[in-house]
Design a protein around this motif. Structure first.
Motif: not given
Ligand code: HEM
Length: 54
Positions: A10-30
Motif C-alpha cells: 500500500x505504501x509503494x502504491x501510494x507513492x507511485x500514484x502520487x507521482x508515477x514518474x518520480x517513483x519509478x523513473x522511466x515508467x511508461x505510465x502517463x
C-alpha cells in the motif's frame, strides 16, 4: 518496472500514484499522479477490496 527494486504494498502504491514518474523513473505510465492524499487513500481502499492477495 521490473528494475524498480521494491515489492508492491500500500505504501509503494501510494507513492507511485502520487507521482508515477518520480517513483519509478522511466515508467511508461502517463497518468500524471494524484496529489490529494484522501483521493489516493480512496483508490487504494477500492483496489484492496478487489484484491485477492493477502
Ligand atoms: C490511479 C489510477 C492508477 C493506478 C492505481 C495505476 C497503477 C499502476 C501500477 C501498480 C502499475 C505497475 C504494474 C506492474 O509493475 O506490473 C502501472 C503501470 C502502468 N500504468 Fe497505471 N495506474 C493508474 C492509472 C493509469 C492511467 C490513467 C494510465 C494511462 C493513461 C496508466 C497506464 C499505465 C501503463 C502504460 C503502465 C506500464 C508502465 C511501464 O511498464 O513502464 N495507468 N499502473
Amino acid at each position: 518496472m521490473q528494475d524498480a527494486g521494491f515489492v508492491w504494498n500500500a505504501e509503494e502504491l501510494d507513492a507511485f500514484i502520487e507521482s508515477p514518474r518520480k517513483h519509478v523513473r522511466g515508467t511508461n505510465m502517463s497518468y500524471p499522479g494524484e496529489r490529494r492524499p484522501e483521493k489516493r487513500a480512496a483508490i487504494i481502499e477500492y483496489l484492496t477490496q478487489l484484491s485477492t492477495a493477502d
